[in-house]
Design a protein around this motif. Structure first.
Motif, short mmCIF file in Angstrom:
data_model
loop_
_atom_site.label_atom_id
_atom_site.label_comp_id
_atom_site.label_asym_id
_atom_site.label_seq_id
_atom_site.Cartn_x
_atom_site.Cartn_y
_atom_site.Cartn_z
N PHE A 1 -55.56 41.13 11.68
CA PHE A 1 -56.26 42.43 12.28
C PHE A 1 -57.56 42.31 11.73
CE2 PHE A 1 -52.55 45.34 14.07
CZ PHE A 1 -52.18 44.23 14.98
N MET A 2 -57.68 42.16 10.32
CA MET A 2 -58.97 42.14 9.79
C MET A 2 -60.10 41.08 10.20
SD MET A 2 -58.32 42.93 5.54
CE MET A 2 -60.04 42.79 5.42
N LEU A 3 -59.28 39.97 10.43
CA LEU A 3 -59.92 38.89 11.17
C LEU A 3 -60.40 38.92 12.58
CD1 LEU A 3 -57.67 35.98 9.67
CD2 LEU A 3 -59.99 36.54 8.86
N ALA A 4 -59.59 39.84 13.16
CA ALA A 4 -59.99 40.01 14.69
C ALA A 4 -60.98 40.73 14.79
CB ALA A 4 -58.76 40.51 15.48
N ASP A 5 -60.99 41.93 13.95
CA ASP A 5 -62.15 42.69 13.99
C ASP A 5 -63.51 42.16 13.48
OD1 ASP A 5 -60.61 44.95 14.66
OD2 ASP A 5 -60.27 45.75 12.73
N MET A 6 -63.78 41.11 12.50
CA MET A 6 -64.48 40.48 12.22
C MET A 6 -65.21 39.61 13.34
SD MET A 6 -63.02 39.47 8.52
CE MET A 6 -64.35 38.08 7.93
N ALA A 7 -64.33 39.11 13.86
CA ALA A 7 -64.78 38.13 14.98
C ALA A 7 -65.28 38.88 16.13
CB ALA A 7 -63.51 37.15 15.52
N THR A 8 -64.61 39.91 16.56
CA THR A 8 -65.25 40.92 17.75
C THR A 8 -66.68 41.38 17.20
OG1 THR A 8 -62.65 41.37 18.13
CG2 THR A 8 -64.70 43.05 18.91
N GLN A 9 -66.75 41.82 15.96
CA GLN A 9 -68.00 42.40 15.62
C GLN A 9 -69.09 41.39 15.79
OE1 GLN A 9 -67.07 43.84 11.89
NE2 GLN A 9 -65.67 45.36 12.74
N ILE A 10 -68.77 40.12 15.31
CA ILE A 10 -69.68 38.90 15.47
C ILE A 10 -70.20 38.72 16.73
CG2 ILE A 10 -70.00 36.67 15.00
CD1 ILE A 10 -68.29 36.85 12.48
N GLU A 11 -69.21 38.72 17.73
CA GLU A 11 -69.24 38.38 19.06
C GLU A 11 -70.04 39.42 19.72
OE1 GLU A 11 -69.08 35.78 21.13
OE2 GLU A 11 -67.87 34.53 19.65
N ALA A 12 -70.12 40.59 19.48
CA ALA A 12 -70.61 41.72 20.02
C ALA A 12 -72.01 41.62 19.50
CB ALA A 12 -69.99 43.29 19.57
N GLY A 13 -72.54 41.55 18.17
CA GLY A 13 -73.78 41.28 17.69
C GLY A 13 -74.54 40.25 18.49
N ARG A 14 -73.83 38.96 18.73
CA ARG A 14 -74.52 37.80 19.19
C ARG A 14 -74.83 38.04 20.54
NH1 ARG A 14 -70.63 34.12 18.14
NH2 ARG A 14 -71.62 33.32 16.09
N ALA A 15 -73.87 38.78 21.20
CA ALA A 15 -74.27 39.11 22.62
C ALA A 15 -75.61 40.28 22.79
CB ALA A 15 -73.24 39.83 23.23
N LEU A 16 -75.62 40.82 21.59
CA LEU A 16 -76.72 42.18 21.76
C LEU A 16 -78.10 41.57 21.57
CD1 LEU A 16 -77.21 45.23 21.90
CD2 LEU A 16 -76.77 45.48 19.55
N TYR A 17 -77.98 40.56 20.50
CA TYR A 17 -79.39 39.99 20.44
C TYR A 17 -79.61 38.91 21.37
CZ TYR A 17 -77.93 35.14 18.41
OH TYR A 17 -77.55 34.06 18.05
N LEU A 18 -78.75 38.12 22.07
CA LEU A 18 -79.17 37.33 23.21
C LEU A 18 -79.61 38.34 24.34
CD1 LEU A 18 -76.11 34.76 23.15
CD2 LEU A 18 -78.84 34.44 22.58
N THR A 19 -79.22 39.54 24.61
CA THR A 19 -79.47 40.33 25.63
C THR A 19 -80.97 40.78 25.60
OG1 THR A 19 -77.19 41.11 26.34
CG2 THR A 19 -79.29 42.52 26.76
N ALA A 20 -81.36 41.08 24.29
CA ALA A 20 -82.49 41.73 23.86
C ALA A 20 -83.70 40.32 24.08
CB ALA A 20 -82.66 41.76 22.38
N ALA A 21 -82.85 39.08 23.68
CA ALA A 21 -83.97 37.86 23.81
C ALA A 21 -84.32 37.57 25.09
CB ALA A 21 -83.28 36.70 23.16
#
Length: 390
Positions: free
Chosen positions: A290-310
């Motif tokens: 579950f820790m690994l799943a949360d880590m991966a989810t947060q990373i994907e969300a961050g990546r999507a957020l910076y790409l949206t701004a870009a």
């Protein structure tokens, strides 16, 4: 150290050219950066030869116009390159982001003559830049800076001290914000100062908890004389130029943060798959999964957020709010993910034998640079609710 694991980046890259570029970046990172990153960071070695190689490979010029020696790539692509470089070594990824920031003023606000004369060398001539805004008593309140530029005919004389300058003392040029008028934001002007200018000196680098290979130093301007041809934009326009650069720079920090977080997750995944306890890999235990799943989810969300701004930036649309959101979320994510990676490695995570502890130390600075995350919250709130009423 594990390899930077496979990720489905192709679906985020808009063209075949961009996909080829990412292949080049990954090969370069695997061959030239990642193998010696831990050793060089521990020794505090500044990788000037690597930056020269990046310049020769066209990776210091990606988001700028081809007319002036740039790579002509959209920010959407440039940021994913930054992420890849930061995952290999944050000193490199952040250094590219700072160099890009240092070129922004001239590329965006310089005259055609200035850009034609200076930008090709800045972007692809092996030069490395730095950005001078903060001062010992002027950090988040950048408009209160006191470094002064005084005009005498066609020459300006700069006096003062800049602080927290990445590449301070090793850069070939500095974009410097100095006061040319009264108090506040309207009396600031931007200048392009050569790194070897007479009267310019650097203090000893700061002793930092992370990114030891990236020199951060105060710069002293003692009657540094620069011609008016090195003034960027109009007199008094400097603060607007600085804010424009910071919006883009914050996206660079967000991408670097995602890179560090992804590297920490890759390390944690490899370790938990190999580490045996109670007769099975610890990755089989639900709490750790579950820790690994949360880590991966947060990373994907961050990546999507910076790409949206870009993509907003690439479309010529306002993106200041989204840049602040990306910087805030991605850097907070990097801090959480790297801390969890140390926890997942247990005692080994606290040792220098594994890179998890380095990732955690490096992640912390990303919550501070390019405007602290408290400042990002202020920026976001102003966009949502307007300026505060006192």
């Amino acid at each position: 150290m594990t390899e930077y694991g496979p990720r489905p980046v192709d679906r985020r890259l808009p063209t075949e050219e961009a996909r080829d570029l990412m292949t080049l970046v990954r090969e370069l990172a695997d061959r030239e950066i990642r193998p010696t990153a831990a050793e060089e960071e521990d020794a505090g070695h500044f990788p000037r030869a690597t930056f020269t190689l990046l310049s020769e490979s066209g990776l210091l010029s990606l988001p700028y116009d081809e007319e002036f020696g740039g790579g002509g790539q959209p920010y959407e692509v440039y940021l994913q390159v930054l992420e890849e470089l930061a995952a290999a070594r944050l000193t490199i990824g952040l250094g590219v982001s700072v160099h890009t920031l240092a070129c922004h003023a001239l590329a965006g606000f310089g005259s055609k003559e200035q850009r034609t004369e200076r930008l090709p060398d800045m972007l692809g001539g092996g030069l490395l830049g730095a950005y001078c805004l903060s001062e010992p008593s002027s950090g988040s309140d950048a408009a209160s800076l006191t470094t002064r530029a005084t005009r005498d005919g066609d020459t300006w004389t700069l006096e003062g001290t800049k602080a927290w300058t990445t590449h301070g003392g090793v850069a070939d040029f500095y974009t410097v914000l100095a006061r040319t008028g009264g108090s506040g934001a309207h009396g600031i002007t931007a200048f392009l100062v050569p790194g070897d200018a007479e009267g310019l000196s650097a203090a000893a680098p700061e002793r930092k908890m992370g990114m030891k290979g990236s020199p951060t130093a105060q710069l002293h301007f003692d009657a540094v004389r620069v011609p008016d041809s090195r003034r960027i934009g109009e007199e008094g326009q400097g603060f607007a130029i600085a804010l424009s650069a910071l919006d883009s720079g914050r996206l660079g920090i967000a991408a670097c943060a995602v890179g560090v977080a992804q590297a920490a997750l890759d390390e944690a995944l490899a370790y938990t798959a190999e580490r045996q306890q109670f007769g099975r890999p610890i990755a089989d235990f639900q709490g750790l999964r579950f820790m690994l799943a949360d880590m991966a989810t947060q990373i994907e969300a961050g990546r999507a957020l910076y790409l949206t701004a870009a993509r907003l930036r690439d479309a010529g649309l306002p993106f200041s709010k989204e840049a602040a959101m990306a910087k805030l979320f991605c850097t907070d994510t990097a801090m959480r993910v790297t801390t969890d990676a140390v926890q997942l490695l247990g005692g080994y995570g606290y040792t220098l034998d594994f890179p998890a502890e380095r990732y955690m130390r490096e992640a912390k600075v990303l919550q501070i640079v390019e405007g602290t995350n408290q400042i990002q919250r202020m920026v976001i709130a102003r966009h949502l609710a307007g300026p505060e009423k006192r």
